[in-house]
Write a protein that holds these residues in place. Structure first.
Motif, PDB file in Angstrom:
ATOM      1  N   GLY A 156       0.788  -1.220   0.000  1.00  0.00           N
ATOM      2  CA  GLY A 156       0.000   0.000   0.000  1.00  0.00           C
ATOM      3  C   GLY A 156       0.822   1.272   0.000  1.00  0.00           C
ATOM      4  N   ALA A 157       0.256   2.290   0.605  1.00  0.00           N
ATOM      5  CA  ALA A 157       0.878   3.616   0.648  1.00  0.00           C
ATOM      6  C   ALA A 157       0.711   4.185   2.046  1.00  0.00           C
ATOM      7  N   ARG A 169      -5.413   7.481   6.806  1.00  0.00           N
ATOM      8  CA  ARG A 169      -5.022   6.383   5.925  1.00  0.00           C
ATOM      9  C   ARG A 169      -5.500   5.043   6.478  1.00  0.00           C
ATOM     10  N   PRO A 219       3.992   5.542  -1.937  1.00  0.00           N
ATOM     11  CA  PRO A 219       3.992   4.077  -1.906  1.00  0.00           C
ATOM     12  C   PRO A 219       4.980   3.538  -0.881  1.00  0.00           C
ATOM     13  N   GLY A 278      -1.956  -3.263  -6.117  1.00  0.00           N
ATOM     14  CA  GLY A 278      -2.533  -2.201  -5.300  1.00  0.00           C
ATOM     15  C   GLY A 278      -1.744  -0.913  -5.388  1.00  0.00           C
ATOM     16  N   ASP A 279      -1.839  -0.115  -4.339  1.00  0.00           N
ATOM     17  CA  ASP A 279      -1.253   1.227  -4.331  1.00  0.00           C
ATOM     18  C   ASP A 279       0.245   1.240  -4.569  1.00  0.00           C
ATOM     19  N   ARG A 301       0.708   4.123 -11.665  1.00  0.00           N
ATOM     20  CA  ARG A 301       0.487   3.702 -10.281  1.00  0.00           C
ATOM     21  C   ARG A 301      -0.826   4.327  -9.835  1.00  0.00           C
ATOM     22  N   GLU A 346      -3.890   4.654  -7.003  1.00  0.00           N
ATOM     23  CA  GLU A 346      -4.090   4.490  -5.564  1.00  0.00           C
ATOM     24  C   GLU A 346      -5.535   4.211  -5.166  1.00  0.00           C
ATOM     25  N   HIS A 347      -6.411   3.994  -6.119  1.00  0.00           N
ATOM     26  CA  HIS A 347      -7.826   3.948  -5.780  1.00  0.00           C
ATOM     27  C   HIS A 347      -8.315   2.534  -5.466  1.00  0.00           C
ATOM     28  N   ASN A 353      -8.496  -0.403  -7.989  1.00  0.00           N
ATOM     29  CA  ASN A 353      -7.219  -1.003  -8.362  1.00  0.00           C
ATOM     30  C   ASN A 353      -6.822  -2.090  -7.371  1.00  0.00           C
ATOM     31  N   ALA A 354      -7.086  -1.878  -6.083  1.00  0.00           N
ATOM     32  CA  ALA A 354      -6.828  -2.923  -5.084  1.00  0.00           C
ATOM     33  C   ALA A 354      -7.808  -4.076  -5.254  1.00  0.00           C
TER      34      ALA A 354
END
Length: 420
Positions: A112-113, A132, A250, A288-289, A303, A305-306, A309-310
């Motif tokens: 993740g991020a 987060r 990230p 993922g992110d 890349r 982050e939403h 996408n995960a």
């Protein structure tokens, strides 16, 4: 019944990791599946943290990907509350914070991020927040309710999606809100100036104050508590709490230390993967992110982050780990809810990458579709308070064909006809 002929390890206890584990089982993998997460909570989805859960509309349990008992039924081993601190590619092991070493045959990095931090004086004061993790949302939810009861004031650094969604939630609780943003409109780099101003108007109608063209330079406090913020242009804004919503980075430390290839800053950083989500090590994947993937549709490395996408990247990586043919070419997608405005956005149209914005519907009433075009081809589309149009919007993007802007703007012209 699990056998020990192979062990697939997933580092990352978020949505991508949980969906990857689920997919390994649904695709018939009978080896060990181990999920390592540095949070004590079971894997959860992040959108509710700034939407339904934060506003109080949804309960805490609603955020989890699976009920806790599901993991035992699926024979998936969870190591929660334990960060992965070392990756040894030669030995094919992951070392946890408590010293445990876990062997893998295939490894998925879904780390993740993490929120970017404000590099200014005062960030150590109580009342300075990030959003987060679920624990962050727990704190923010209580803080917003308290500000609302006491007529308190929240300053938000950043007018991106998180900043705006928290602003809407805060106003719902009755808190005063000021948003500080260095660019001239909210979401400037995502929507451009053409539609970013719509969010200025929306939030101002709900009592949010904006201060554009500057950044925070200092958070002022006394006895460890926030009293005000100062901006680079010399203004001072009294407040009781501050949210840093200045983006996310990230979490690549584990991969970098192990020598995996990284994407450059132009492509959002992150772990470089091919269209099958494979890293520079053939036994290691990323999703993922944290993953910067070669995207066949857009011809560049992205890349994303939403949430979607995960949701989709985790299963795609799991199938690739199993040796199934995978080309991850999903059209990027996200959604947002702010007050009575709901929207969905599909595609990829960075600022400077498009030459025209076309709208159909009533922008003033915030019931419309917006399209970002380059040389007559739709790069991205957004539906605002108009529903059930995501599929044709994504089909337009995928087609890559030139469209007539006048027909695109005509509400009487079905989007499907533009594909004919």
């Amino acid at each position: 019944m699990v056998d020990a002929h192979e062990t697939y390890v997933i580092v990352g206890g978020g949505l991508a990791g949980a969906k990857a584990a689920e997919t390994l089982r649904s695709e018939g993998f009978t080896g060990r599946v181990i999920v390592i997460g540095d949070e004590r909570d079971h894997p959860y989805e992040r959108p509710p943290l700034s939407k339904g859960y934060l506003t109080g509309a949804d309960e805490r349990d609603s955020v989890f990907v699976h009920e806790p008992a599901w993991y035992a039924r699926a024979e998936i081993e969870l190591h929660l509350g334990q960060p992965a601190v070392e990756l040894d590619r030669e030995e094919r092991t992951v070392t946890l914070g408590d010293g445990t070493r876990v062997h893998y045959d295939k490894l998925l990095l879904a780390t993740g991020a993490e929120p970017r931090r404000l590099d200014i004086p005062g960030t150590d004061l109580a009342g300075v927040h990030h959003l987060r993790r679920l624990a962050h949302a727990d704190l923010l939810r209580g803080m917003l309710a308290s500000l609302g009861r006491d007529n308190g004031h929240l300053v938000i650094a950043g007018a991106g999606w998180i900043g705006l969604e928290v602003a809407a939630a805060a106003r719902g609780y009755g808190a005063e809100v000021t948003v500080i943003e260095p660019l001239p409109t909210p979401l400037h780099n995502v929507l451009g100036p053409e539609l970013g101003t719509m969010f200025t108007d929306l939030h101002r109608e709900h009592g949010v104050r904006f201060h554009f063209g500057t950044r925070l330079s200092e958070i002022i406090g006394e006895d460890g508590m926030v009293l005000a913020v100062r901006t680079e242009d010399g203004e001072e804004h009294p407040c009781h709490s501050v949210l840093a919503a200045v983006g996310a980075a990230p979490r690549t430390g584990l991969a970098e230390a192990a020598g995996l290839d990284m994407a450059d800053r132009e492509h959002g950083g992150g772990i470089a993967v091919d269209a099958g989500l494979r890293t520079s090590d053939p036994d290691i994947y990323a999703a993922g992110d944290v993953a910067s993937a070669e995207h066949p549709l857009f011809g560049t490395r992205l890349r994303v982050e939403h949430w979607a996408n995960a949701l989709n990247g985790g299963p795609a990586a799991a199938r690739a780990m199993l040796g199934l043919p995978v080309t991850y070419d999903r059209v990027p997608y996200f959604f947002s809810d702010q007050y009575d405005l709901g929207l969905e956005y599909s595609g990829y149209a960075p600022l400077g990458g498009y030459d025209q914005v076309v709208c159909r519907g009533d922008v003033g009433k915030r019931e419309f579709l917006g399209f970002w075009l380059r040389e007559g081809r739709v790069l991205a589309g957004m539906n605002v308070n108009v529903w059930d149009v995501t599929d044709p919007i994504q089909q337009l993007i995928r087609s890559g064909r030139q469209v007539d802007p006048e027909a695109l703007a005509d509400p009487g012209k079905p989007l499907a006809d533009l594909l004919a």
